[in-house]
Write a protein that holds these residues in place. Sequence first.
Motif, PDB file in Angstrom:
ATOM      1  N   VAL A 152      91.061  21.689  -6.330  1.00 57.22           N
ATOM      2  CA  VAL A 152      92.141  20.790  -5.933  1.00 57.22           C
ATOM      3  C   VAL A 152      92.651  21.183  -4.555  1.00 57.22           C
ATOM      4  O   VAL A 152      92.936  22.373  -4.308  1.00 57.22           O
ATOM      5  CB  VAL A 152      93.309  20.832  -6.944  1.00 57.22           C
ATOM      6  N   ARG A 153      92.720  20.208  -3.665  1.00 53.87           N
ATOM      7  CA  ARG A 153      93.401  20.436  -2.389  1.00 53.87           C
ATOM      8  C   ARG A 153      94.901  20.293  -2.632  1.00 53.87           C
ATOM      9  O   ARG A 153      95.380  19.227  -3.011  1.00 53.87           O
ATOM     10  CB  ARG A 153      92.957  19.438  -1.325  1.00 53.87           C
ATOM     11  N   VAL A 154      95.619  21.376  -2.473  1.00 54.54           N
ATOM     12  CA  VAL A 154      97.052  21.389  -2.754  1.00 54.54           C
ATOM     13  C   VAL A 154      97.799  20.653  -1.646  1.00 54.54           C
ATOM     14  O   VAL A 154      97.676  20.994  -0.467  1.00 54.54           O
ATOM     15  CB  VAL A 154      97.585  22.830  -2.886  1.00 54.54           C
ATOM     16  N   MET A 155      98.583  19.650  -2.037  1.00 52.84           N
ATOM     17  CA  MET A 155      99.405  18.909  -1.084  1.00 52.84           C
ATOM     18  C   MET A 155     100.875  19.306  -1.184  1.00 52.84           C
ATOM     19  O   MET A 155     101.660  19.017  -0.286  1.00 52.84           O
ATOM     20  CB  MET A 155      99.250  17.402  -1.321  1.00 52.84           C
ATOM     21  N   GLY A 156     101.231  19.960  -2.273  1.00 55.89           N
ATOM     22  CA  GLY A 156     102.600  20.421  -2.429  1.00 55.89           C
ATOM     23  C   GLY A 156     102.737  21.241  -3.693  1.00 55.89           C
ATOM     24  O   GLY A 156     101.953  21.083  -4.634  1.00 55.89           O
ATOM     25  N   ALA A 157     103.729  22.115  -3.714  1.00 47.78           N
ATOM     26  CA  ALA A 157     103.989  22.930  -4.901  1.00 47.78           C
ATOM     27  C   ALA A 157     105.484  23.217  -4.988  1.00 47.78           C
ATOM     28  O   ALA A 157     106.111  23.591  -3.993  1.00 47.78           O
ATOM     29  CB  ALA A 157     103.210  24.245  -4.848  1.00 47.78           C
ATOM     30  N   GLY A 158     106.031  23.029  -6.170  1.00 44.24           N
ATOM     31  CA  GLY A 158     107.408  23.434  -6.400  1.00 44.24           C
ATOM     32  C   GLY A 158     107.477  24.932  -6.611  1.00 44.24           C
ATOM     33  O   GLY A 158     106.555  25.539  -7.157  1.00 44.24           O
ATOM     34  N   LEU A 159     108.558  25.547  -6.138  1.00 42.22           N
ATOM     35  CA  LEU A 159     108.758  26.985  -6.324  1.00 42.22           C
ATOM     36  C   LEU A 159     109.698  27.214  -7.499  1.00 42.22           C
ATOM     37  O   LEU A 159     110.612  26.412  -7.742  1.00 42.22           O
ATOM     38  CB  LEU A 159     109.331  27.619  -5.056  1.00 42.22           C
ATOM     39  N   ASN A 160     109.465  28.325  -8.215  1.00 40.18           N
ATOM     40  CA  ASN A 160     110.198  28.602  -9.441  1.00 40.18           C
ATOM     41  C   ASN A 160     110.613  30.069  -9.511  1.00 40.18           C
ATOM     42  O   ASN A 160     109.912  30.944  -8.997  1.00 40.18           O
ATOM     43  CB  ASN A 160     109.313  28.270 -10.644  1.00 40.18           C
ATOM     44  N   ARG A 161     111.730  30.309 -10.187  1.00 43.52           N
ATOM     45  CA  ARG A 161     112.231  31.680 -10.275  1.00 43.52           C
ATOM     46  C   ARG A 161     111.306  32.583 -11.086  1.00 43.52           C
ATOM     47  O   ARG A 161     111.293  33.793 -10.906  1.00 43.52           O
ATOM     48  CB  ARG A 161     113.645  31.688 -10.855  1.00 43.52           C
TER      49      ARG A 161
ATOM     50  N   VAL B 296      93.011  25.271  -4.674  1.00 46.86           N
ATOM     51  CA  VAL B 296      93.131  26.069  -5.889  1.00 46.86           C
ATOM     52  C   VAL B 296      92.106  25.578  -6.908  1.00 46.86           C
ATOM     53  O   VAL B 296      91.846  24.367  -7.011  1.00 46.86           O
ATOM     54  CB  VAL B 296      94.567  25.992  -6.457  1.00 46.86           C
ATOM     55  N   LEU B 297      91.492  26.508  -7.624  1.00 46.71           N
ATOM     56  CA  LEU B 297      90.549  26.179  -8.683  1.00 46.71           C
ATOM     57  C   LEU B 297      91.298  26.193 -10.010  1.00 46.71           C
ATOM     58  O   LEU B 297      91.891  27.207 -10.380  1.00 46.71           O
ATOM     59  CB  LEU B 297      89.412  27.205  -8.702  1.00 46.71           C
ATOM     60  N   LEU B 298      91.259  25.056 -10.719  1.00 45.52           N
ATOM     61  CA  LEU B 298      92.055  24.916 -11.938  1.00 45.52           C
ATOM     62  C   LEU B 298      91.204  24.390 -13.090  1.00 45.52           C
ATOM     63  O   LEU B 298      90.264  23.612 -12.878  1.00 45.52           O
ATOM     64  CB  LEU B 298      93.224  23.955 -11.696  1.00 45.52           C
TER      65      LEU B 298
ATOM     66  N   GLU C  55     102.730  25.751 -10.608  1.00 46.22           N
ATOM     67  CA  GLU C  55     102.576  24.302 -10.554  1.00 46.22           C
ATOM     68  C   GLU C  55     102.088  23.881  -9.178  1.00 46.22           C
ATOM     69  O   GLU C  55     102.235  24.607  -8.192  1.00 46.22           O
ATOM     70  CB  GLU C  55     103.895  23.601 -10.866  1.00 46.22           C
ATOM     71  N   CYS C  56     101.493  22.689  -9.123  1.00 44.76           N
ATOM     72  CA  CYS C  56     101.134  22.091  -7.833  1.00 44.76           C
ATOM     73  C   CYS C  56     100.801  20.626  -8.043  1.00 44.76           C
ATOM     74  O   CYS C  56     100.575  20.169  -9.172  1.00 44.76           O
ATOM     75  CB  CYS C  56      99.962  22.826  -7.177  1.00 44.76           C
ATOM     76  N   VAL C  57     100.765  19.885  -6.939  1.00 48.14           N
ATOM     77  CA  VAL C  57     100.223  18.528  -6.913  1.00 48.14           C
ATOM     78  C   VAL C  57      99.223  18.469  -5.774  1.00 48.14           C
ATOM     79  O   VAL C  57      99.311  19.234  -4.814  1.00 48.14           O
ATOM     80  CB  VAL C  57     101.321  17.457  -6.729  1.00 48.14           C
ATOM     81  N   GLY C  58      98.266  17.566  -5.893  1.00 50.29           N
ATOM     82  CA  GLY C  58      97.264  17.479  -4.839  1.00 50.29           C
ATOM     83  C   GLY C  58      96.196  16.462  -5.155  1.00 50.29           C
ATOM     84  O   GLY C  58      96.401  15.539  -5.954  1.00 50.29           O
ATOM     85  N   VAL C  59      95.025  16.667  -4.547  1.00 45.15           N
ATOM     86  CA  VAL C  59      93.918  15.729  -4.657  1.00 45.15           C
ATOM     87  C   VAL C  59      92.667  16.499  -5.080  1.00 45.15           C
ATOM     88  O   VAL C  59      92.387  17.580  -4.541  1.00 45.15           O
ATOM     89  CB  VAL C  59      93.672  15.011  -3.313  1.00 45.15           C
ATOM     90  N   VAL C  60      91.917  15.955  -6.037  1.00 39.05           N
ATOM     91  CA  VAL C  60      90.681  16.597  -6.469  1.00 39.05           C
ATOM     92  C   VAL C  60      89.685  16.603  -5.308  1.00 39.05           C
ATOM     93  O   VAL C  60      89.329  15.545  -4.772  1.00 39.05           O
ATOM     94  CB  VAL C  60      90.080  15.887  -7.695  1.00 39.05           C
TER      95      VAL C  60
END
Length: 302
Positions: free
Chosen positions: A11-20, A80-82, A42-47
């Motif tokens: 997955v080509r990561v286009m964004g990721a939320g950060l968490n405590r 990232v490889l998921l 977590e992340c969002v992106g494109v395969v």
Amino acid sequence: MPAIREGWSLVRVMGAGLNRSELRTRQGHSPGVRFPRVLGIECVGVVAASTDPALPEGTTVAAVMGEMGREFDGGYAEYVLLPDALLMPVTTTLAWEVLAALPETYLTAQGAFDALGIRPGEKLLIRGGTSSVGMAAASIAHGHGVEIAATTRRPEKAGALRAAGVDHVLHDDGGSPITPWPDGPSHVLDLVGASTVADSLRLVRRGGTVCVAGSLSGWLIRDFEPIAMIPSGTRLTAFHSNDAKGSAGAAVLERVVRNVETGVYRPNIDRVFGLDDIAAAHRYMEDNRATGKVVMLPQGTS
């Protein structure tokens, strides 16, 4: 660039939320994690390269939990490889920073909201209101016509809470909050966790429900005595975002995305960092400066 293998897609990561939780892992509080490790639950992106015919290259996807950033490398990356089972296809025109703010935060908030079983017109107290999940929960509850009170340790954050739909902002001075309802809230969403659960059970009206969905104060409730601490008829439940990973969360995430697109839910993005500034982003979280969600875009913020 991670090499793909059977059952996993790139997955080509286009964004990721950060968490405590990532902050605590970095600090060494996750005993099962072995370093070096790329963080990011977590992340969002494109395969970019697929091993699953149902997820062709170019598909927009989200992923959350499932040991991301813990057992295997996570979303603080350009690629990232998921596991295929973790990928949730998403159809949306939302900007990447908005979409990136949703998976972990809104799946947790929506799951907790559903676990509470709250209905329009009922009374909800959110403890830890200016956390990212707290802000998301306020947005969801407001969209469903619930009366909301929320706590914060910082009075200067009251405006952000009201903008998220909170009706009553309560200052958290370390004690038990005084709610605007003489018989207490009908429901409590406790995101502070270990240190406040017993008090939340005392605070909720008899027959009400407390849902624990956060651990801002740690993981363990010491000397917990269920019969003594849970009033008769009162319910204590919990929600863990790992229950919403993969196919289990795909339909819920689509529902969240539609509600954001139509303005029913109003996600609060506090600040966007580039990947090169990830250390500064962690300092920002560690200093408790955020009100809402902190997001990372690998391609930068310009």
